[in-house]
Motif scaffolding. Structure first.
Motif, mmCIF file in Angstrom:
data_model
loop_
_atom_site.group_PDB
_atom_site.id
_atom_site.type_symbol
_atom_site.label_atom_id
_atom_site.label_comp_id
_atom_site.label_asym_id
_atom_site.label_seq_id
_atom_site.Cartn_x
_atom_site.Cartn_y
_atom_site.Cartn_z
ATOM 1 N N LEU A 173 40.596 41.232 47.294
ATOM 2 C CA LEU A 173 41.694 42.080 47.729
ATOM 3 C C LEU A 173 42.437 42.693 46.549
ATOM 4 N N VAL A 174 42.587 41.930 45.479
ATOM 5 C CA VAL A 174 43.226 42.454 44.267
ATOM 6 C C VAL A 174 42.391 43.596 43.692
ATOM 7 N N SER A 175 41.074 43.398 43.675
ATOM 8 C CA SER A 175 40.174 44.446 43.192
ATOM 9 C C SER A 175 40.255 45.686 44.084
ATOM 10 N N LEU A 176 40.227 45.470 45.384
ATOM 11 C CA LEU A 176 40.344 46.580 46.327
ATOM 12 C C LEU A 176 41.679 47.300 46.151
ATOM 13 N N GLY A 177 42.743 46.513 45.997
ATOM 14 C CA GLY A 177 44.074 47.090 45.839
ATOM 15 C C GLY A 177 44.195 47.989 44.625
ATOM 16 N N SER A 178 43.478 47.628 43.551
ATOM 17 C CA SER A 178 43.554 48.439 42.333
ATOM 18 C C SER A 178 43.011 49.841 42.559
ATOM 19 N N ALA A 179 42.021 49.970 43.461
ATOM 20 C CA ALA A 179 41.482 51.299 43.786
ATOM 21 C C ALA A 179 42.361 52.026 44.784
ATOM 22 N N ILE A 180 42.902 51.298 45.758
ATOM 23 C CA ILE A 180 43.704 51.928 46.810
ATOM 24 C C ILE A 180 44.951 52.590 46.235
ATOM 25 N N ARG A 181 45.653 51.907 45.340
ATOM 26 C CA ARG A 181 46.877 52.511 44.803
ATOM 27 C C ARG A 181 46.541 53.777 44.006
ATOM 28 N N LYS A 182 45.377 53.794 43.352
ATOM 29 C CA LYS A 182 44.981 54.993 42.602
ATOM 30 C C LYS A 182 44.610 56.132 43.550
ATOM 31 N N VAL A 216 42.634 59.543 36.550
ATOM 32 C CA VAL A 216 41.597 59.194 35.579
ATOM 33 C C VAL A 216 41.047 57.805 35.870
ATOM 34 N N GLY A 217 41.938 56.886 36.254
ATOM 35 C CA GLY A 217 41.512 55.519 36.549
ATOM 36 C C GLY A 217 40.585 55.442 37.742
ATOM 37 N N LEU A 218 40.828 56.249 38.777
ATOM 38 C CA LEU A 218 39.962 56.243 39.960
ATOM 39 C C LEU A 218 38.563 56.724 39.602
ATOM 40 N N LEU A 219 38.496 57.790 38.799
ATOM 41 C CA LEU A 219 37.183 58.289 38.378
ATOM 42 C C LEU A 219 36.453 57.239 37.551
ATOM 43 N N GLY A 220 37.169 56.589 36.637
ATOM 44 C CA GLY A 220 36.548 55.559 35.811
ATOM 45 C C GLY A 220 36.140 54.331 36.608
ATOM 46 N N GLN A 221 36.982 53.935 37.560
ATOM 47 C CA GLN A 221 36.693 52.743 38.349
ATOM 48 C C GLN A 221 35.468 52.934 39.237
ATOM 49 N N SER A 222 35.122 54.173 39.536
ATOM 50 C CA SER A 222 33.953 54.421 40.377
ATOM 51 C C SER A 222 32.657 53.980 39.703
ATOM 52 N N PHE A 223 32.708 53.692 38.412
ATOM 53 C CA PHE A 223 31.523 53.229 37.677
ATOM 54 C C PHE A 223 31.530 51.710 37.489
ATOM 55 N N THR A 224 32.487 51.023 38.109
ATOM 56 C CA THR A 224 32.590 49.579 37.935
ATOM 57 C C THR A 224 32.079 48.841 39.170
ATOM 58 N N ARG A 225 32.030 47.506 39.062
ATOM 59 C CA ARG A 225 31.554 46.677 40.158
ATOM 60 C C ARG A 225 32.735 46.149 40.989
ATOM 61 N N GLY A 226 32.381 45.393 42.023
ATOM 62 C CA GLY A 226 33.384 44.751 42.852
ATOM 63 C C GLY A 226 33.909 45.663 43.949
ATOM 64 N N ALA A 232 36.395 52.949 45.050
ATOM 65 C CA ALA A 232 36.559 54.139 44.217
ATOM 66 C C ALA A 232 35.366 55.085 44.382
ATOM 67 N N ARG A 233 34.152 54.535 44.442
ATOM 68 C CA ARG A 233 32.968 55.380 44.643
ATOM 69 C C ARG A 233 33.011 56.086 45.992
ATOM 70 N N LYS A 234 33.455 55.361 47.010
ATOM 71 C CA LYS A 234 33.571 55.972 48.338
ATOM 72 C C LYS A 234 34.608 57.105 48.306
ATOM 73 N N ALA A 235 35.713 56.879 47.621
ATOM 74 C CA ALA A 235 36.768 57.896 47.559
ATOM 75 C C ALA A 235 36.298 59.133 46.802
ATOM 76 N N VAL A 236 35.680 58.926 45.634
ATOM 77 C CA VAL A 236 35.209 60.059 44.828
ATOM 78 C C VAL A 236 34.067 60.770 45.547
ATOM 79 N N GLY A 237 33.164 60.008 46.151
ATOM 80 C CA GLY A 237 32.061 60.615 46.878
ATOM 81 C C GLY A 237 32.528 61.437 48.059
ATOM 82 N N ALA A 238 33.498 60.896 48.809
ATOM 83 C CA ALA A 238 34.045 61.636 49.950
ATOM 84 C C ALA A 238 34.762 62.896 49.484
ATOM 85 N N LEU A 239 35.451 62.802 48.344
ATOM 86 C CA LEU A 239 36.148 63.959 47.790
ATOM 87 C C LEU A 239 35.153 65.051 47.405
#
Length: 311
Positions: A173-182, A216-226, A232-239
């Motif tokens: 949830l902490v990992s998910l939260g880091s993407a959601i706030r971005k 910038v963090g959302l774009l970068g996080q899309s290349f990470t795991r978890g 982040a990948r879903k958000a950038v891909g949908a965008l």
């Protein structure tokens, strides 16, 4: 004795909070009033002026849905509409009924770092950035639009968190939260552990440092795991998919042909023209995508120096 020392804070009731209390609160709450007190009088005035200008320029236009909420629009359109609804309610007052209904999710989302208030775009309670709220007649109106902005962000984050929290443990949830706030254009200095002097430097050098960090963090996080990377990948891909589809649809409806998708150096690249202005369906991310496309084209043409000038 009546003047706050370094890292101390004068509370609304006139009492002075000690350094230990300020530091402890600052771990969980990112408020303009908790700025470093030792940055110097001139720097503090510039900070407050920056806050005042930034908040005034982003007020009264209800544009958060297509700036901070641009990726949310494509990632979870239902959540976007719910956030817009609460933003409209907040024009008149805080949406207390919605808060009561979603209190458990709000409380958990805040603790997991998914829900972070966009304080860099909000009028302050004191100092120069509070002046507009005290203007007769106009003050309450400006406060209503500012409140609408805040609740659009909060509701958007909450609805995203509500949709993705099922079946996840605390670390996930902490990992998910880091993407959601971005995704909704906010970032937390407190969660990231950014020191006060760096916060001050960023506040003085960037128009909206936390918003910039979020994008910038959302774009970068899309290349990470978890879970955070996956979200982040879903958000950038949908965008990318949604923005491209909208650009093609609008351009075809207006001109009967496809948009310019091959020449990122042309002013109409992945945009449509309305009157004398070009519009993009990618919101604040358009600049990043155009830069990436220009670098790619220049490298493919064998011109690394030209590519370097775009970065």
């Amino acid at each position: 004795a009546g003047t706050p020392g370094y890292y101390e804070l004068r509370l609304p009731n006139g009492r002075i909070a000690p350094q230990e209390l300020v530091e402890e609160v600052n771990k969980f709450i990112d408020l303009p009033e908790l700025r470093q007190q030792g940055v110097g009088g001139g720097a503090e005035v510039v900070q407050q002026m920056s806050q005042l200008v930034r908040t005034t320029l982003t007020n009264v236009d209800l544009a958060a849905g297509f700036i901070q909420g641009q990726s949310l629009f494509y990632r979870n359109n239902v959540a976007w509409w719910k956030a817009q609804g609460q933003g409209l309610v907040a024009l008149l007052d805080d949406p207390t009924a919605w808060v009561a209904k979603n209190w458990d999710v709000l409380d958990e989302g805040v603790r997991m770092g998914a829900i972070v208030a966009p304080t860099e775009f909000l009028f302050a309670k004191q100092g120069l950035a509070s002046i507009p709220l005290r203007v007769p007649y106009a003050g309450p109106v400006l406060g209503g639009f500012n409140r609408s902005f805040e609740w659009f962000i909060t509701a958007g984050q909450t609805e995203l968190y509500k949709a993705g929290r099922a079946g996840k443990g605390v670390e996930e949830l902490v990992s998910l939260g880091s993407a959601i706030r971005k995704e909704v254009g906010t970032e937390s200095y407190a969660i990231q552990g950014i020191r006060n002097n760096q916060r001050t430097l960023e506040a003085l050098s960037l128009f909206a440092a936390r918003f910039f960090r979020a994008n910038v963090g959302l774009l970068g996080q899309s290349f990470t795991r978890g879970p955070g990377g996956a979200e982040a990948r879903k958000a950038v891909g949908a965008l990318l998919a949604g923005g491209t589809a909208m650009t093609i649809g609008i351009t075809w409806a207006k001109n009967g042909k496809l948009p310019n998708m091959t020449d990122p150096y042309a002013p109409d690249w992945m945009q449509w023209r309305q009157g004398g202005t070009y519009f993009s369906a990618f919101g604040p991310f358009y600049g990043y995508f155009r830069t990436t496309a220009r670098v790619s084209v220049s490298l493919a043409d064998g011109d690394p120096m030209k590519a370097a000038t775009e970065i």
